[in-house]
Enzyme design. Structure first.
Site, mmCIF file in Angstrom:
data_model
loop_
_atom_site.group_PDB
_atom_site.id
_atom_site.type_symbol
_atom_site.label_atom_id
_atom_site.label_comp_id
_atom_site.label_asym_id
_atom_site.label_seq_id
_atom_site.Cartn_x
_atom_site.Cartn_y
_atom_site.Cartn_z
ATOM 1 C CE1 TYR A 106 -4.541 -9.933 7.825
ATOM 2 C CE2 TYR A 106 -2.579 -8.564 7.852
ATOM 3 C CZ TYR A 106 -3.949 -8.697 7.719
ATOM 4 O OH TYR A 106 -4.725 -7.588 7.468
ATOM 5 C CB SER A 157 -3.705 -5.883 4.506
ATOM 6 O OG SER A 157 -2.832 -5.483 5.541
#
Length: 700
Positions: free
Chosen positions: A589, A576
């Site tokens: 996250y 990500s």
């Protein structure tokens, strides 16, 4: 044979019955009747194997050049399958021109030059190439001709007692021709034989199959079915008198034990097969194979090899038979494979002549293990599966042949002449070039979501076999069905799996090995996303992110490593932008994604010596098609940026990017494809950002 009907002597031959429908046939044209007959025959595997056999009819059609009636031979074209073919699968040729070709024939040793003349006989500019068996149909005087390769018939054709049994079964109504390679001379021999034996219903072609005929499509079809049924019934009576293959000496393991043995053995075999091209494996433990490999006569018969050309062109002339007492030894497996390759090279050297094609891959296609079953390996899954099915046909042939005499294989020189026939080589050269990932097996976690589905689709499109892994059983089933519809059932497998569960992860990788024989590409994509300020981030939320995004990637990579050590491989982590760029209200996250990226770097170090590459693709804001963005994450990120959670959020991310573009699942799939294929063969430990440009996420 798909069923497992048994008689006292082992597995019985299925006895076909007529499936002809007068009601359906009544409305069909002459050409469609030929297609109907062909499809009926080919869809019944007791009649002929996939791609085997051919059918024909001599029809009257309007000549497009003269407007007059012309006699036209409609015959199955080269490379087709009578069970699934359509009307365009038939070659059409002027019958009178075909018959006149005999005037140009210069003898058996030059018969291959006749193949080049067949296109000159083409009717109506049909582009379907005529097969090598066309002269068999053209030179016979009958309106409708079937040439098929049923196991029960080849069992007679490949037995020392076959000619006598043929006389006994058919009471002189079926003739016998000694072995001759398919081609023009066989057509001439057959025509002359039938001319001197006008009462025949058909002719047994030794080592090959049967050819028979009729005055109409229906009578031809029913003649074919009756001849096969008589052979099967006769052989079943013989088999009932004594145990097949001399009886059992090795008892088959139980189903679960066979499965476990196959999963353990397939990657080892695959890894030990020398050669540049990848191989996909197929395993079968059907009753026919277990009966054969566990029998007293197994080693003797396996060494004889297959007899019918249709069989050994797919399987090589003989399989590799393994010793079950030694199969756990890596050294033994390596020696057995090398011995097979050496024997194959010697076979080639003994028979090769100047101008012959170069020696092909010397590795075995079929590998047999008593107590466990049959393994086949080829450049793609369908070819591997079909090779296994053809060897099952060969087993049936050997069973029947031994019941009436001694099983007889082709002389080595004849087998070589078929395998390295220049016409077969030309057919191979006409085949499409393999796709870039042909022979590769991949596994994608999170495969039912947007990025996972796009990635699996892209890998399949480039020729890979793919195992889909996802914890959502319903979504996974739907994705599996969609990809099977698009790419076929051979190349797609699936396993329900929560990547945080160690046992489920291993079970999913076992599914991949069982389906395809090993693993070359692993895409760790299963994910989730959460957003909360640090004060509101619970331990449970923190742990959930790390369980999926760090531990899940770790467990997946750990399961992949031992498989890839055998044949190199590529692991791709879906990271990500947040792994590199700090973001508000997403510490769990973002830090878990950062852990995954660093894990990839560590694994790149560990895997390099074994040729295992580990790389990362970092997406950003892949909203469309993403299940993660369908839930709370969308609202949470919208709230963090103070925008609406609908199109306004997408527009926010687009405008934030340097290139002012939306990022789609298909964009991520392209980056995965780069890391999966040879274009990145010298790249490991790398990161590709697919985020439309974000300066904070530049890799430094």
């Amino acid at each position: 044979m798909s069923d497992t009907a048994r008689c006292r002597g082992g597995i019985a031959f299925a006895v076909p019955t007529s499936r002809w429908s007068d009601e359906k046939a009544a409305s069909l044209s002459a050409a469609d009747l030929l297609l109907y007959r062909s499809n009926l025959l080919g869809s019944d595997l007791t009649v002929t194997n996939f791609g085997g056999g051919n059918t024909s009819a001599k029809l009257t059609n309007t000549d497009p050049l003269t407007g007059a009636n012309a006699r036209v031979l409609w015959v199955k074209g080269s490379g087709g399958d009578i069970g699934s073919m359509k009307r365009d699968g038939f070659a059409t040729l002027y019958l009178d021109k075909l018959v006149q070709l005999e005037g140009l024939y210069r003898g058996f040793h030059l018969e291959d030059e006749m193949v080049a003349l067949l296109p000159h006989c083409t009717f109506n500019l049909n582009t379907r190439a005529a097969s090598i068996d066309t002269p068999l149909h053209a030179l016979l005087p009958f309106e409708h001709v079937d040439h098929v390769h049923p196991d029960a018939v080849i069992a007679l054709a490949a037995s020392s007692g076959g000619e006598q049994s043929t006389e006994e079964i058919y009471e002189g109504q079926v003739g016998w021709l000694a072995w001759r390679r398919p081609g023009f001379q066989l057509g001439v021999d057959l025509r002359d034989y039938v001319r001197y034996h006008p009462h025949l219903r058909g002719v047994m072609l030794a080592g090959h199959g049967i050819i028979c005929w009729g005055d109409s499509a229906k009578t031809c079809y029913e003649n074919t079915i009756d001849l096969i049924a008589r052979a099967a019934t006769y052989l079943n009576a013989k088999l009932a008198k004594a145990p097949a293959f001399g009886g059992e000496v090795v008892t088959a393991l139980g189903p679960a034990e066979r499965e476990a043995a196959a999963i353990k053995l397939m990657p080892r075999l695959r890894g030990l097969m020398a050669g540049a091209r990848g191989r996909i494996g197929h395993f079968s433990d059907d009753a026919e194979t277990l009966e054969f490999v566990g029998s007293k006569e197994f080693q003797r018969l396996a060494a004889v090899g297959t007899s019918c050309p249709d069989h050994f062109l797919r399987t090589k002339i003989a399989p590799l038979a393994l010793d079950p007492a030694k199969a756990d030894s890596e050294g033994y497996l390596n020696e057995a494979l090398e011995a097979y390759r050496c024997n194959y090279r010697a076979y080639y050297d003994r028979n090769a002549k100047p101008g012959d094609p170069a020696m092909r891959d010397p590795n075995p296609v079929v590998i047999l293990l008593p107590g466990v079953g049959r393994f086949t390996f080829a450049g793609d899954k369908t070819t591997a599966r079909l090779a296994g099915e053809f060897y099952a046909n060969a087993i049936n042939v050997m069973r029947g042949a031994e019941a009436t005499g001694v099983y007889v294989g082709l002389p080595e020189s004849e087998a070589y002449a078929i395998e390295y026939w220049t016409l077969e080589e030309a057919k191979l050269q006409r085949m499409p070039k393999p796709k870039p990932l042909a022979g590769k097996a991949a596994l994608v976690t999170g495969a039912a979501g947007g990025i996972g589905a796009a990635t699996a689709t892209r890998l399949l499109d480039e020729g890979a076999c793919v195992t889909l892994v996802d914890r959502d059983a319903t979504a996974l089933e739907a994705m599996h069905a969609a990809l099977v519809q698009q790419f076929g059932k051979d190349v797609v497998a699936s396993a329900v799996c929560d990547v945080t569960d160690e046992l489920q992860v291993q079970a999913a990788f076992d599914v991949a090995v069982r389906a395809f024989g090993g693993l070359d590409i692993m895409v760790a994509n299963a994910g989730l996303a959460s957003s909360a300020p640090i004060e509101e981030t619970s331990v449970a939320l923190w742990k959930q992110n790390y369980d999926v995004l760090a531990q899940g990637y770790f467990l997946s990579a750990r399961a992949a490593f031992p498989l890839m050590r055998r044949n190199r491989g590529s692991i791709i982590f879906i990271g990500s932008k947040n792994a590199l760029a700090a973001t508000p209200n997403a510490s769990a996250y973002a830090s878990a994604k950062a852990a995954a990226v660093h894990l990839a770097r560590c694994l790149a170090l560990e895997g390099a010596e074994a040729g295992i590459r580990v790389n990362v693709v970092n997406p950003d804001a892949v909203i469309r098609g993403s299940r993660i963005w369908d839930g709370e994450w969308r609202q949470q990120r919208a709230a963090a940026y103070g925008v609406d959670s609908g199109e306004e959020l997408e527009e926010h991310y687009r405008k934030r990017s340097m290139l002012k573009l939306n990022v789609l699942p298909e964009d991520i799939a392209e980056a995965v494809l780069f890391f999966a294929g040879d274009a990145s063969a010298k790249s490991t430990g790398n990161v590709i950002n697919v985020d439309a440009g974000n300066a904070q996420a530049f890799v430094r």
